[in-house]
Structures are given as C-alpha cells and as structure tokens.
Scaffold this active site. Sequence first.
Site, mmCIF file in Angstrom:
data_model
loop_
_atom_site.group_PDB
_atom_site.id
_atom_site.type_symbol
_atom_site.label_atom_id
_atom_site.label_comp_id
_atom_site.label_asym_id
_atom_site.label_seq_id
_atom_site.Cartn_x
_atom_site.Cartn_y
_atom_site.Cartn_z
ATOM 1 N N LYS A 34 -1.556 0.259 -5.611
ATOM 2 C CA LYS A 34 -2.955 -0.158 -5.837
ATOM 3 C C LYS A 34 -3.792 1.035 -6.297
ATOM 4 O O LYS A 34 -4.568 0.943 -7.251
ATOM 5 C CB LYS A 34 -3.540 -0.748 -4.547
ATOM 6 N N ASP A 93 -10.778 -7.902 -0.255
ATOM 7 C CA ASP A 93 -9.580 -8.681 0.091
ATOM 8 C C ASP A 93 -9.945 -10.132 0.401
ATOM 9 O O ASP A 93 -9.068 -10.988 0.512
ATOM 10 C CB ASP A 93 -8.885 -8.070 1.320
ATOM 11 N N GLN A 105 -5.021 -2.005 4.816
ATOM 12 C CA GLN A 105 -3.684 -2.572 4.620
ATOM 13 C C GLN A 105 -3.174 -3.165 5.939
ATOM 14 O O GLN A 105 -3.143 -2.485 6.967
ATOM 15 C CB GLN A 105 -2.727 -1.484 4.100
#
Length: 294
Positions: A52, A119, A96
């Site tokens: 990413k 997200d 994450q």
Amino acid sequence: MIIIDGKKTSEQIQEEIAAEVVKIKAAGGKVPHLAAVLVGNDGGSETYVASKVKTCERIGFGSSLFRFPDSVTEADLLQKIDELNNDPIVDGFIIQLPLPKHISDQKVIERISPKKDVDGFHPVNIGRMALNLPTYISATPFGILKLLERYAIETTGKHCVVIGRSNIVGSPMSILMARNGYPGNCTVTLTHSKTRNLKELCLQADIIIAALGKPGFLTADMVKDGAVVIDVGITRIKSETTKSGWKLLGDVDYEAVAPKCSYITPVPGGVGPMTIASLLLNTLKASRREVYGG
Ligand code: NAD
C-alpha cells in the site's frame, strides 16, 4: 463470456489518480496523504502494508508508516490514533487488522475519526452507507462496485444473490446492491450458512456475489445461463505446480461456471487487485473533503 480483469482495471484507476495528483500539484494544492499503522510482525500484514505504501509513492501520494511491536498497549495505540486524527498532513489512515488479542479491534476502529476512516470500517461510515449518504465504502465492496461500473454491467431490476454475510464483504454488498443508484437497484437475497435452499436461490440469480471462503463452492449446476458471477473468495492452498509453492482459489468452480456466464471475475486477478484502487480513491476523496466537507 467476458472475463472481468481486476488487475487491469485497478491499474487504470491508479493511473487516473496519478494524473489527478499531477493536476493537484500543478495547482499548488495539498498532496493527498495516507498513513498506515502496523502492529507486530505478521508476514501477511507486513506485505499488505508495504505494498500500500509503495503504491502511494508510485502514484504521487504522500504516505507514512507507523510501526508498533506486538506488545504495544491499547492506550498507546489509541493515543497514536488521536495524533493521526489531529494531524493536518494526514488525510486518511488505516490500522492494519488483525490486532494482537489484548487490543480491541472495535475500540480502535471507533477511535478513528470517521473523516479519516478511509478503510470505511467506522460504524458512522457504515451507517452512512446504509442510508445511501456520501461515505467511505470499504475496499472490497467498493472494488466490486467499481468493476460493475467500469464494465457497464446492468444491475437495475436484476436479482442479486450474495453468498456470505460478513461485516466486511457480504452484508455491505447486499446493502449496496439494493440501494437506489448505480450500481444498485437490484432485488437482493443475502444468503449465509443457515440458508436452506441456496441452489434454488442461486439458479434465480442474474448476479451472484460469492464471499464465503470455501474453494469451488459455487458449481455450474447452481448458475443460470448468462449470469454475472463475482468471486470474492481467496483461499491459499499448497501447490506443487507454482513457483511460490502456493496457489489462490476462489469460491467459484471457475472452469465449469465461466462458460455459462455473461461476466465473471477470475481468482486471482479479479476482485483482489481492486482493494488497493479503492483505498486510494477513498484517500483522494478524503483529501478533497468530499464526504464530510470542511
Ligand atoms: P467470513 O469467513 O467472515 O464469513 C463467511 C460467510 O460465509 C459467513 O457469513 C457464513 O455464514 C457464510 N457461509 C459459510 N458457509 C456457507 C455455506 N455453505 N452457504 C452459504 N453461506 C455460507 O468471510 P469474509 O471475511 O467475508 O471472507 C469470505 C472470503 O472472501 C474469504 O475467502 C476471504 O479470504 C475472501 N476475501 C477476499 C477479499 C478480496 O479482496 N478479494 C477481501 C475480503 C475477503
């Protein structure tokens, strides 16, 4: 039958975003900035986050990575989130998952400012999605919408069967396919492990979205001619025929199902590569204050 190429679509979207960044820079605007927080040394998570960050750099976004050991306390992690929430350089950030057991995923997610939750996991953003308000849609459902859109697949009035009701894929997908908009306007049947007549339901579907995590589950006798099949499943199994020693399997018996379909996503190379494009689109939205203004 058309194979939906998620890799190519994702690359196209990334190029379009890179071109936007060039324009933003030329106009003297603020470069979009994505931050990522990684806890511990899980190999899979490290690879995802590294890729990413690398993609951000390639397309011209600013990026930062904050690493914490497995032993980090929940309080310290929450403090980092507060800092990122208040950092004017950072437009959006991701934590994450999964986190170590002593840290509550939910507490962490809810501490992220919905404005920076690229997200799309914060309950406020999920609620806004359910109300069809501007929001950050999480990466996998957003990626599927983009594929349907880019391939101009008709959804209005179609019967969509979603297999799996997880919070990250099946449930949001069912809401999105039923919403008043495009892609959307489907009649949706959300199915799960307790569904009794799955085969009959699937046979009535114009669009099937399989997200249950069981390799080859959707077989040809469950699919009607001309259906659109979106395979979200990713199961990693050992393989002697690949260089890496692993191969990825989807939830669809691809060889048998594909010839019956109008469109189908392969695994790998279908839905998977779209997640990064979705995250970048959300970060661009965040930098433009498109969702919450201000
Ligand atoms: P999950 O494991 O959280 O949930 C699975 C769902 O499938 C449950 O709702 C369960 O009720 C349902 N299910 C299980 N057996 C069933 C059956 N026999 N009939 C009908 N429904 C059944 O799933 P998840 O996190 O949504 O992941 C699903 C799959 O998608 C996994 O393979 C995962 O790796 C993959 N995935 C891929 C991406 C991507 O980017 N392509 C992203 C997220 C998840």
